[in-house]
Design a protein around this motif. Sequence first.
Motif, PDB file in Angstrom:
ATOM      1  N   SER A 296      -0.095  -0.119   3.893  1.00  0.00           N
ATOM      2  CA  SER A 296       0.381  -0.460   2.535  1.00  0.00           C
ATOM      3  C   SER A 296       1.527   0.443   2.095  1.00  0.00           C
ATOM      4  O   SER A 296       2.270   0.100   1.173  1.00  0.00           O
ATOM      5  CB  SER A 296      -0.775  -0.340   1.539  1.00  0.00           C
ATOM      6  OG  SER A 296      -1.188   1.008   1.400  1.00  0.00           O
ATOM      7  N   LYS A 297       1.699   1.591   2.759  1.00  0.00           N
ATOM      8  CA  LYS A 297       2.750   2.525   2.369  1.00  0.00           C
ATOM      9  C   LYS A 297       4.096   2.180   2.972  1.00  0.00           C
ATOM     10  O   LYS A 297       5.084   2.882   2.720  1.00  0.00           O
ATOM     11  CB  LYS A 297       2.339   3.945   2.790  1.00  0.00           C
ATOM     12  CG  LYS A 297       1.053   4.421   2.110  1.00  0.00           C
ATOM     13  CD  LYS A 297       0.606   5.771   2.639  1.00  0.00           C
ATOM     14  CE  LYS A 297      -0.710   6.193   1.995  1.00  0.00           C
ATOM     15  NZ  LYS A 297      -1.211   7.491   2.525  1.00  0.00           N
ATOM     16  N   ARG A 298       4.202   1.110   3.749  1.00  0.00           N
ATOM     17  CA  ARG A 298       5.495   0.779   4.391  1.00  0.00           C
ATOM     18  C   ARG A 298       6.589   0.416   3.392  1.00  0.00           C
ATOM     19  O   ARG A 298       7.756   0.778   3.672  1.00  0.00           O
ATOM     20  CB  ARG A 298       5.285  -0.341   5.412  1.00  0.00           C
ATOM     21  CG  ARG A 298       4.554   0.161   6.659  1.00  0.00           C
ATOM     22  CD  ARG A 298       4.545  -0.878   7.720  1.00  0.00           C
ATOM     23  NE  ARG A 298       3.771  -0.458   8.888  1.00  0.00           N
ATOM     24  CZ  ARG A 298       4.263   0.207   9.925  1.00  0.00           C
ATOM     25  NH1 ARG A 298       5.541   0.530   9.936  1.00  0.00           N
ATOM     26  NH2 ARG A 298       3.495   0.562  10.930  1.00  0.00           N
ATOM     27  N   PRO A 299       6.444  -0.341   2.327  1.00  0.00           N
ATOM     28  CA  PRO A 299       5.225  -0.937   1.767  1.00  0.00           C
ATOM     29  C   PRO A 299       4.973  -2.335   2.325  1.00  0.00           C
ATOM     30  O   PRO A 299       5.856  -2.952   2.902  1.00  0.00           O
ATOM     31  CB  PRO A 299       5.544  -1.021   0.282  1.00  0.00           C
ATOM     32  CG  PRO A 299       7.020  -1.254   0.245  1.00  0.00           C
ATOM     33  CD  PRO A 299       7.607  -0.519   1.432  1.00  0.00           C
ATOM     34  N   SER A 300       3.731  -2.807   2.115  1.00  0.00           N
ATOM     35  CA  SER A 300       3.339  -4.143   2.553  1.00  0.00           C
ATOM     36  C   SER A 300       2.348  -4.702   1.542  1.00  0.00           C
ATOM     37  O   SER A 300       1.283  -4.126   1.328  1.00  0.00           O
ATOM     38  CB  SER A 300       2.705  -4.092   3.946  1.00  0.00           C
ATOM     39  OG  SER A 300       2.078  -5.312   4.266  1.00  0.00           O
ATOM     40  N   ALA A 301       2.717  -5.832   0.930  1.00  0.00           N
ATOM     41  CA  ALA A 301       1.835  -6.451  -0.048  1.00  0.00           C
ATOM     42  C   ALA A 301       0.551  -6.954   0.609  1.00  0.00           C
ATOM     43  O   ALA A 301      -0.533  -6.841   0.042  1.00  0.00           O
ATOM     44  CB  ALA A 301       2.556  -7.606  -0.749  1.00  0.00           C
ATOM     45  N   VAL A 302       0.678  -7.512   1.810  1.00  0.00           N
ATOM     46  CA  VAL A 302      -0.501  -8.010   2.516  1.00  0.00           C
ATOM     47  C   VAL A 302      -1.458  -6.870   2.820  1.00  0.00           C
ATOM     48  O   VAL A 302      -2.672  -6.965   2.583  1.00  0.00           O
ATOM     49  CB  VAL A 302      -0.095  -8.730   3.814  1.00  0.00           C
ATOM     50  CG1 VAL A 302      -1.324  -9.131   4.614  1.00  0.00           C
ATOM     51  CG2 VAL A 302       0.753  -9.951   3.506  1.00  0.00           C
ATOM     52  N   ALA A 303      -0.928  -5.767   3.352  1.00  0.00           N
ATOM     53  CA  ALA A 303      -1.777  -4.627   3.680  1.00  0.00           C
ATOM     54  C   ALA A 303      -2.410  -4.044   2.421  1.00  0.00           C
ATOM     55  O   ALA A 303      -3.576  -3.612   2.441  1.00  0.00           O
ATOM     56  CB  ALA A 303      -0.965  -3.559   4.408  1.00  0.00           C
ATOM     57  N   THR A 304      -1.676  -4.010   1.313  1.00  0.00           N
ATOM     58  CA  THR A 304      -2.227  -3.503   0.060  1.00  0.00           C
ATOM     59  C   THR A 304      -3.418  -4.335  -0.380  1.00  0.00           C
ATOM     60  O   THR A 304      -4.459  -3.804  -0.791  1.00  0.00           O
ATOM     61  CB  THR A 304      -1.149  -3.506  -1.035  1.00  0.00           C
ATOM     62  OG1 THR A 304      -0.036  -2.709  -0.601  1.00  0.00           O
ATOM     63  CG2 THR A 304      -1.684  -2.934  -2.337  1.00  0.00           C
ATOM     64  N   TYR A 305      -3.278  -5.656  -0.302  1.00  0.00           N
ATOM     65  CA  TYR A 305      -4.370  -6.545  -0.722  1.00  0.00           C
ATOM     66  C   TYR A 305      -5.587  -6.370   0.177  1.00  0.00           C
ATOM     67  O   TYR A 305      -6.733  -6.328  -0.296  1.00  0.00           O
ATOM     68  CB  TYR A 305      -3.892  -7.989  -0.694  1.00  0.00           C
ATOM     69  CG  TYR A 305      -4.786  -8.941  -1.442  1.00  0.00           C
ATOM     70  CD1 TYR A 305      -4.739  -9.027  -2.827  1.00  0.00           C
ATOM     71  CD2 TYR A 305      -5.687  -9.748  -0.764  1.00  0.00           C
ATOM     72  CE1 TYR A 305      -5.562  -9.901  -3.520  1.00  0.00           C
ATOM     73  CE2 TYR A 305      -6.517 -10.627  -1.452  1.00  0.00           C
ATOM     74  CZ  TYR A 305      -6.445 -10.703  -2.829  1.00  0.00           C
ATOM     75  OH  TYR A 305      -7.269 -11.561  -3.500  1.00  0.00           O
ATOM     76  N   LEU A 306      -5.374  -6.246   1.492  1.00  0.00           N
ATOM     77  CA  LEU A 306      -6.491  -6.040   2.410  1.00  0.00           C
ATOM     78  C   LEU A 306      -7.137  -4.670   2.197  1.00  0.00           C
ATOM     79  O   LEU A 306      -8.363  -4.527   2.332  1.00  0.00           O
ATOM     80  CB  LEU A 306      -6.019  -6.190   3.855  1.00  0.00           C
ATOM     81  CG  LEU A 306      -5.510  -7.581   4.246  1.00  0.00           C
ATOM     82  CD1 LEU A 306      -5.017  -7.586   5.688  1.00  0.00           C
ATOM     83  CD2 LEU A 306      -6.600  -8.626   4.066  1.00  0.00           C
ATOM     84  N   ALA A 307      -6.334  -3.666   1.860  1.00  0.00           N
ATOM     85  CA  ALA A 307      -6.886  -2.348   1.571  1.00  0.00           C
ATOM     86  C   ALA A 307      -7.750  -2.392   0.317  1.00  0.00           C
ATOM     87  O   ALA A 307      -8.788  -1.723   0.234  1.00  0.00           O
ATOM     88  CB  ALA A 307      -5.759  -1.331   1.410  1.00  0.00           C
ATOM     89  N   VAL A 308      -7.333  -3.180  -0.668  1.00  0.00           N
ATOM     90  CA  VAL A 308      -8.121  -3.346  -1.893  1.00  0.00           C
ATOM     91  C   VAL A 308      -9.508  -3.896  -1.558  1.00  0.00           C
ATOM     92  O   VAL A 308     -10.530  -3.410  -2.046  1.00  0.00           O
ATOM     93  CB  VAL A 308      -7.390  -4.265  -2.888  1.00  0.00           C
ATOM     94  CG1 VAL A 308      -8.324  -4.721  -4.003  1.00  0.00           C
ATOM     95  CG2 VAL A 308      -6.182  -3.548  -3.484  1.00  0.00           C
ATOM     96  N   TYR A 309      -9.555  -4.916  -0.718  1.00  0.00           N
ATOM     97  CA  TYR A 309     -10.842  -5.498  -0.326  1.00  0.00           C
ATOM     98  C   TYR A 309     -11.718  -4.456   0.378  1.00  0.00           C
ATOM     99  O   TYR A 309     -12.931  -4.384   0.138  1.00  0.00           O
ATOM    100  CB  TYR A 309     -10.620  -6.696   0.579  1.00  0.00           C
ATOM    101  CG  TYR A 309     -10.592  -8.015  -0.145  1.00  0.00           C
ATOM    102  CD1 TYR A 309     -11.548  -8.988   0.108  1.00  0.00           C
ATOM    103  CD2 TYR A 309      -9.618  -8.277  -1.090  1.00  0.00           C
ATOM    104  CE1 TYR A 309     -11.531 -10.198  -0.558  1.00  0.00           C
ATOM    105  CE2 TYR A 309      -9.587  -9.480  -1.767  1.00  0.00           C
ATOM    106  CZ  TYR A 309     -10.545 -10.450  -1.499  1.00  0.00           C
ATOM    107  OH  TYR A 309     -10.524 -11.640  -2.178  1.00  0.00           O
TER     108      TYR A 309
END
Length: 759
Positions: A296-309
């Motif tokens: 998520s720090k790349r940043p990546s919206a997809v990775a951020t959402y998966l990290a939230v889950y």
Amino acid sequence: MRIPLDYYRILGLPLAASDEQLRQAYSDRIVQLPRREYSSSAITSRKQLLEEAIVVLSNPKERSSYDQLYLANVYDPEGSTTTSAVAVENRSFENNGTTEAKSLGIDISQDELVGALLILQELGEYELVVKLGRPYLVNKNGAVSGANVNSLTNEEYHERPERPDIILTVALACLELGREEWQQGHYENAALSLETGQDLLIKENLFPSVRSEIQADLCKLRPYRILELLALPQEKTAERRQGLELLQNVLEERGGIDGTGNDQSGLNIDDFLRFIQQLRYHLTAAEQQKIFEAESKRPSAVATYLAVYALIARGFAQRQPALIRQARQMLTRLGKRQDVHLEQSLCALLLGQTELATRSLELSQEYEALAFIREKSQDSPDMLPGLCLYGERWLHNEVFPHFRDLVNNQASLKEYFADEQVQAYLEGLPTEVQKSNETVTNRQFSFQTQTNTYPHRSNSTASYRHSSTTENGEVLETPIQVKSVHSNYSPPSFTTSTSVNATEQNSVAQVASAEPIASRTNHNLNGSAKANAPVQTNKRRRRKPAHSQPQRFPNSLEGKTRLVWMIFGSFAGIVVLWFLLTSSLGLLKNLFSPAPSLKGEQLSVQLNEPPIPIPDPNSKPLSPPGLLTETTAQEVVKSWLSSKSAALGVNHEVDSLEEILIGSTLSKWQAIVQEDKEENRYRKYTHTVKVESVKTTETDQNNATVDATVTELAEFYDNGQINQQKSYNEKVRVRYNLVRVDDSWRIRDMSVLNKTSES
């Protein structure tokens, strides 16, 4: 050295092959050259073995003696050979035709080893190639091993001309073995075979083109390996660690989950996202949190959402609300670009912030979820009962199944809020929990900071202030007394005028006794608070415009009725005006340019019925009566080639032959298809057709002869693997003898007039 080969296998023929088949097989094998990387000496070695085979089998006397030895070795119960690797003596044939079977196998010289390995590779004996070829390379001690080469020193053997060809053959055998394992779903075994061949070429610094080919396969294989390794039991820590390392390498090469880098896997962004979604089922919540937080720090919206889950899942399952708070902070960043209000509402709910949860929910555009929540909250002054029930189902159905260590977990808000660790954290949250960076976005609210209070383990009475709005916009505040639950921490408690149904009571929370209310209660999720701790509510004020004007129609039933009638009258006037204009224009048009008058009976065309019969698309084209035309002949030949492609293709659709062939020709091709099906082989064809001539007579219109030039590109597959030796690209001139049967042309027989190979 002895090689488990026989002359029939060298030529690729059965024992009952005719003399013509022998000659044809020899001609075909001679012209089919191996890969261009092989040296001329390797090609010569292969040719020598083919010539030895045809010399023996072309001589009737020698072949008879050879067949006896062949059958004796094949059916000898004491023998060590099998039908897949028949080995017979071939150097013992004398001029007088006598044979002396020394032992099973073919004696070959050192110079003929490459040719023998080439033939074995063409026969698909890849494991045997590796077994026979690797001993002729350097062993662990650096000495040369293998029969007939023990007398050579290491330096002498490295200088022998056949060494690069042997290395190439072994490496190619490893490549083919890897592809076979890949097709069978054994991905780690496939990688081991490919890496063995690659390491051999790297060590010898030979054949960079073959190394690139192996490397390309390894890159395409990586996603499959990752799935296989991470699907292993969690006790297989070393293997799963290897899978995580491979995944990290892929992510780095792609530049992230939704990156545009090329990892040589052949997966585009959408394919890779599906791969990640599939991969999640094999990862624990902790593993997903570590991976997706970093991404998520790349940043990546997809990775951020998966990290939230992952954070929500761990926070709830392991009773760590701090992780849920971290997830809400990440959602705040996502909220600038997409609708994540529902997730924000659920996070607020799990943090005990019911006011924020309700307001976030009001901003959500998730209509299906909102409909469910409203339905389950219809007997409540707010949507919290439905939100709690939805939250439990969301965790159970949408969150937990994506984590291998949580898939069987149950989602109970009651147990979550009763946990002492959760209570301690929620009590220790900052008092100002609704700071500007944690407020709901995209909507203006004017409210003062709310103080979260949590119950002590004693009997007490919490004082809340319920806010309601009158018709003229004034905000009224009414104190409400709510009894707190003692001894144990209470799950979410809601003050309602009527009780929730039984299902909601079990899934949501206990309802505390309170005075009935008629509008939303501004209270804390705990259902109790410190004594005499008032909660200030948000007061909404109506803004008056700078220049207010009296309304034309007052906000009353009479004014609304007048407005409706005015709108209806205006609409009716527009319709009448449009009708008059179109009628006038039509009259003028007929006056100056009258329409032509049609005479006689008119054609009746209906929308629901075609004017002429439409033929069945699956029916065979009927041939027109009379002589066969060149156009019809072209269609007949194309129909035959299409049926041939289907019959000899991967599905072996033999029934298609009956639509175009008759007589012995039909029986012949049916037998070919059946044999291919039993041998697990098929072909892929590409055809082009040009009809050269059509011959028929007026006296016999039901028979015709068609000469056509057909270009046929054939890819031959054995056991799912393409066989380059049997594949070809030819241009042939074929004569077809046609007969008319039941108003359609069939092929009675066909013959090849001449044939040329295409480059």
